[in-house]
Enzyme design. Sequence first.
Site, PDB file in Angstrom:
ATOM      1  N   SER A  35       0.827  -1.209   0.000  1.00 40.81           N
ATOM      2  CA  SER A  35       0.000   0.000   0.000  1.00 40.81           C
ATOM      3  C   SER A  35       0.860   1.257   0.000  1.00 40.81           C
ATOM      4  O   SER A  35       1.945   1.289   0.603  1.00 40.81           O
ATOM      5  CB  SER A  35      -0.903   0.009   1.240  1.00 40.81           C
ATOM      6  OG  SER A  35      -1.527   1.264   1.417  1.00 40.81           O
ATOM      7  N   GLU A  74       0.209   3.667   1.715  1.00 45.15           N
ATOM      8  CA  GLU A  74       0.239   4.122   3.110  1.00 45.15           C
ATOM      9  C   GLU A  74       1.558   3.770   3.793  1.00 45.15           C
ATOM     10  O   GLU A  74       1.878   4.302   4.851  1.00 45.15           O
ATOM     11  CB  GLU A  74      -0.930   3.530   3.888  1.00 45.15           C
ATOM     12  CG  GLU A  74      -2.298   4.074   3.494  1.00 45.15           C
ATOM     13  CD  GLU A  74      -2.530   5.502   3.971  1.00 45.15           C
ATOM     14  OE1 GLU A  74      -1.928   5.904   4.985  1.00 45.15           O
ATOM     15  OE2 GLU A  74      -3.330   6.214   3.329  1.00 45.15           O
ATOM     16  N   TYR A 129      -2.054   0.535  10.234  1.00 48.03           N
ATOM     17  CA  TYR A 129      -2.262  -0.146   8.953  1.00 48.03           C
ATOM     18  C   TYR A 129      -1.010  -0.055   8.089  1.00 48.03           C
ATOM     19  O   TYR A 129      -0.547  -1.056   7.527  1.00 48.03           O
ATOM     20  CB  TYR A 129      -3.457   0.472   8.224  1.00 48.03           C
ATOM     21  CG  TYR A 129      -3.579   0.024   6.784  1.00 48.03           C
ATOM     22  CD1 TYR A 129      -4.036  -1.256   6.487  1.00 48.03           C
ATOM     23  CD2 TYR A 129      -3.227   0.858   5.732  1.00 48.03           C
ATOM     24  CE1 TYR A 129      -4.141  -1.683   5.168  1.00 48.03           C
ATOM     25  CE2 TYR A 129      -3.327   0.447   4.419  1.00 48.03           C
ATOM     26  CZ  TYR A 129      -3.795  -0.826   4.137  1.00 48.03           C
ATOM     27  OH  TYR A 129      -3.876  -1.242   2.843  1.00 48.03           O
TER      28      TYR A 129
END
Length: 345
Positions: free
Chosen positions: A127, A129, A151
């Site tokens: 990801s 992120e 996350y």
Amino acid sequence: MKNALITGITGQDGSYLAELLLEKGYAVHGIIRRVALENPEERLKRINHLVPRLQLHSGDIENYPRLTEILEMIRPDECYHLAAQSYVHESFDDCFSTMRSNIDGTLNILSALKNKAPHCKFYFAASSEMFGKVHSVPQNEETKFHPRSPYGVSKVAGFELTRNYREAYGLFACSGILFNHESPRRGYEFVTRKITHTIAKMLSGKDNVLILGNLDAKRDWGFARDYVEAMWLMLQQSDPDDYVVSTGKTHSVRDFLEIAFDYAKLDYEILDLHTLDVSEADKNISEIRGSEKAYVVQYPLFYRPAEVDLLIGDSRKARTRLNWEPKIGFPDLVKMMLQADIEVQ
């Protein structure tokens, strides 16, 4: 005929990937939790149209013995590991469950493949992120990770596990560092779908208040159907590698709002309540709810403890080596999502 196994097949990406693989003549298997089989109308709604053509196996990525049973049974040629707790805000609220599902689940899949299906090509859903507090703009495969959420931390761990199994055990293991990708199948908890779903309700007179967080956060948004094609392409290469998948263009939440409200032909007012305490903000919302005017409210609880302000991907490697290009642009994506939500109101 190739066998493909998808974890997270009931999610947005899993459903589009299952469609793509079926179109290409694969036998497609999916791991789903027992609760999904007990409530298929709700839990399998993204893949209900595909179920007769899929082979679904009850299981949990945190259950290593069950994973080994499934792998021994189907002997997959390709495994796409998409299952995760993927809602960033929830990862702050329940860090332990996020880590257990995202890290332990990935380790279980990799270990089970090493022991039971070492020939299988593996894809890990990394990801953007992971970049978090970005060290360079745009971000590519060489950019340092600095995650700003549990996350993001869990995805960095999964990425490193995937690389370790590739280097230590010779698995064909790839990670796709996918930037934000949306569609009409996006979950309602994500900001893009929350916007289009609520605007559709506004048009039908069912709501007049859209509650959001930071409108100035910027993301690189693409169409999920385009991105699952990149996943597949990674596993068709002669050598495993990691790839950034992105449009290379950034837009703010505010940009998304403007396009969506313009398409809906709705006027709206923005109320910034994020500096208030929750009780005072709730009082303000109660006063405007039910009026004829549409409001967008910046709410205190929807601001992240550690914000990621700008993510924009450099996907030149994927475009060059995989011959991949995103097909759907940002304005068309917003309109597609809103139109789909309008049609079901």
